[in-house]
Scaffold this motif. Structure first.
Motif, short mmCIF file in Angstrom:
data_model
loop_
_atom_site.label_atom_id
_atom_site.label_comp_id
_atom_site.label_asym_id
_atom_site.label_seq_id
_atom_site.Cartn_x
_atom_site.Cartn_y
_atom_site.Cartn_z
N MET A 1 0.71 -1.07 -0.09
CA MET A 1 0.36 -0.05 -0.23
C MET A 1 0.83 1.83 0.16
N ALA A 2 2.04 1.33 0.67
CA ALA A 2 2.69 2.51 1.03
C ALA A 2 3.62 2.92 -0.33
N TYR A 3 4.30 1.66 -0.78
CA TYR A 3 3.96 2.11 -2.13
C TYR A 3 3.44 2.35 -3.96
N MET A 4 2.21 1.82 -3.57
CA MET A 4 0.68 2.16 -3.87
C MET A 4 0.73 3.93 -4.19
N CYS A 5 0.19 4.36 -2.89
CA CYS A 5 0.15 5.55 -2.27
C CYS A 5 0.86 6.69 -2.94
N GLU A 6 2.18 6.26 -2.68
CA GLU A 6 3.62 7.59 -2.75
C GLU A 6 3.82 7.42 -4.41
N GLY A 7 4.33 6.15 -5.32
CA GLY A 7 4.86 6.03 -6.41
C GLY A 7 6.13 5.92 -6.47
N GLY A 8 6.56 4.87 -4.73
CA GLY A 8 7.76 4.55 -5.04
C GLY A 8 7.90 4.02 -4.12
N GLY A 9 9.59 4.74 -3.12
CA GLY A 9 9.99 4.52 -1.95
C GLY A 9 9.70 6.28 -1.59
N GLY B 1 5.62 -25.31 -5.65
CA GLY B 1 6.59 -26.07 -5.76
C GLY B 1 7.18 -25.39 -4.03
N ALA B 2 7.18 -24.64 -4.10
CA ALA B 2 7.50 -23.75 -2.71
C ALA B 2 7.29 -24.59 -1.62
N GLN B 3 8.70 -24.68 -0.81
CA GLN B 3 8.25 -25.27 0.14
C GLN B 3 8.85 -24.55 1.78
N MET B 4 9.10 -23.09 1.41
CA MET B 4 8.51 -22.36 3.39
C MET B 4 7.96 -21.19 2.13
N LEU B 5 7.68 -20.23 3.21
CA LEU B 5 6.27 -18.81 2.60
C LEU B 5 7.43 -18.12 3.27
N GLN B 6 7.54 -16.40 2.52
CA GLN B 6 8.08 -15.62 3.65
C GLN B 6 7.22 -14.06 3.19
N VAL B 7 7.26 -13.35 4.50
CA VAL B 7 6.11 -12.52 3.78
C VAL B 7 7.27 -11.26 4.51
N PHE B 8 7.52 -10.29 3.16
CA PHE B 8 8.05 -9.16 3.36
C PHE B 8 7.42 -7.78 3.61
N ASP B 9 7.87 -7.40 5.36
CA ASP B 9 6.96 -5.81 5.72
C ASP B 9 7.98 -4.83 5.76
N SER B 10 8.42 -4.63 4.56
CA SER B 10 9.53 -3.74 4.29
C SER B 10 9.65 -2.29 5.53
N TRP B 11 8.28 -1.52 5.19
CA TRP B 11 7.79 -0.69 6.14
C TRP B 11 7.27 -0.37 7.16
N ALA B 12 6.96 -1.30 7.56
CA ALA B 12 6.33 -1.74 9.02
C ALA B 12 6.85 -0.77 9.79
#
Length: 387
Positions: A178-186, A226-237
């Motif tokens: 959402m941050a990227y979508m509202c800011e238009g980038g970093g 085929g993915a054997q594990m998952l990660q969710v990246f919340d870089s701007w938390a």
């Protein structure tokens, strides 16, 4: 956000009916250290992988990029697989691979244009600046149609790995997207995205839920491929107050994990471990919210380099596994500096106890020398061994 299994619609994916056949076609896994640590085992040593391990610090990656754009690499299964395998081929000490892609493929699937500009990074030319802009987003996202290339890349990569190490799939967290979508980038101030939370709290939650649904379907598709594990990246938390994190960022992440696990269970899939990496969200109160995997749906928490493993273990208790958290700039510290810091932090992690997956506290930066990455991995192998 409710997590009742009755509300989770199974996505329309071609792998739904043949995931067992796909899984059986892969070579047996020779190194399951990562998966055991993610289940909470105190393994004989810490499994190690690194965020952005396939990327700009590798000369072989730069060679591919000379003739292919960034998103061409993401969206061409053969190229994405090739880039994913490059660090595995170079570093036999790595204990996991992570599929080469980008978190911003989700906004693309929602109908937004995303460009990768060399001098600026990601750019979204038409950001969301008011709730009326939500009408521009696709109403229903067919993840197979929009993001099927990622599923193909995962299946291709599993075969290319030949069982050497597990393959991790991933997505961005709804707040970060959402941050990227509202800011238009970093952004340095996040004034556009954070102002949404104050001005339009109801619409913000609607947007976060919409993004979460796409993320969950994307993760389900990756597992079936085929993915054997998952990660969710919340870089701007870490840009949010603890209150905002608890009200806006965490609920859609919990929705994702519960939806993924519920759908996989409905399909008879044994399921996979999921990691949440909420960079910078380091208030003790936040970690306590994340302390019970049965509630959050996350088996492992990724830590950045600004927290101490022993303190985090006190905050979260024994149930959740941890991943991290070497300072990425340690890779510029020379052989002696790298070894000294790996030895020091490994001792902290061993005292903390529980499942530990060694990683950097964020991704590798572009100017790291490949030989220093290799030395870091050697040191982790040496100093993370349990007595």
């Amino acid at each position: 956000m409710s997590s009742s299994s009755s509300e989770y619609a199974i996505p329309n994916l071609k792998n739904i009916d043949k995931w067992r056949e796909i899984e059986q076609s892969f070579p047996p896994l020779k190194n399951d250290l990562l998966l055991r640590a993610a289940r909470g085992e105190e393994t004989e040593r810490a499994p190690v992988w690194v965020m952005r391990q396939a990327g700009r610090y590798l000369p072989e990656f730069l060679e591919v990029r000379k003739s292919h754009s960034f998103f061409e690499c993401c969206q061409t299964p053969s190229l994405a697989s090739k880039l994913t395998l490059q660090p595995i081929d170079r570093y036999p000490r790595l204990d996991a691979s992570i599929i080469f892609c980008d978190i911003l493929v989700v906004p693309q699937a929602l109908g937004m244009e995303v460009l990768m500009e060399p001098s600026k990074g990601p750019v979204l030319p038409a950001p969301l600046r008011s709730p009326s802009d939500l009408e521009r987003l696709n109403k229903d996202v067919d993840v197979e149609k929009e993001l099927g290339y990622l599923f193909e890349a995962i299946t291709l990569t599993r075969k290319g790995l030949a069982g050497r190490v597990p393959l991790i799939g991933f997505c961005g967290a709804p707040w970060t997207l959402m941050a990227y979508m509202c800011e238009g980038g970093g952004s340095k101030t996040f004034e556009n995205s954070k102002s949404w939370l104050y001005k339009y709290p109801k619409e913000s939650k609607e947007l976060l839920r919409k993004v979460a649904d796409v993320c969950a379907d994307l993760l389900v598709g990756q597992v079936l491929a085929g993915a054997q594990m998952l990660q969710v990246f919340d870089s701007w938390a870490g840009e949010l107050t603890p209150h905002q994190y608890a009200e806006f960022a965490l609920p859609p992440c919990i929705y994702i994990s519960h939806k993924v696990k519920s759908i996989l269970k409905q399909l008879g899939h044994p399921g996979v471990a999921i990691t949440l990496f909420a960079k910078g969200a380091n208030a003790p109160s936040t970690f306590r919210l994340l302390s019970n995997p049965e509630t959050t749906g996350y088996d492992t928490l990724g830590l950045d380099w600004t927290v101490d493993p022993l303190e985090v273990r006190e905050w979260v208790g024994p149930k959740v596994n941890l991943q991290g958290n070497f300072d990425p700039t340690v890779l510029y510290g020379g052989k002696e500096g790298i070894e000294r810091e790996v030895e020091r932090l490994s001792e902290r992690w061993k005292k903390a106890g529980g499942g530990w997956i060694a990683n950097l506290g964020h991704g590798i930066t572009p100017n790291v020398k490949p030989e220093d990455m290799g030395w870091f991995l050697e040191c982790v192998h040496k100093y993370s061994k349990r007595d």
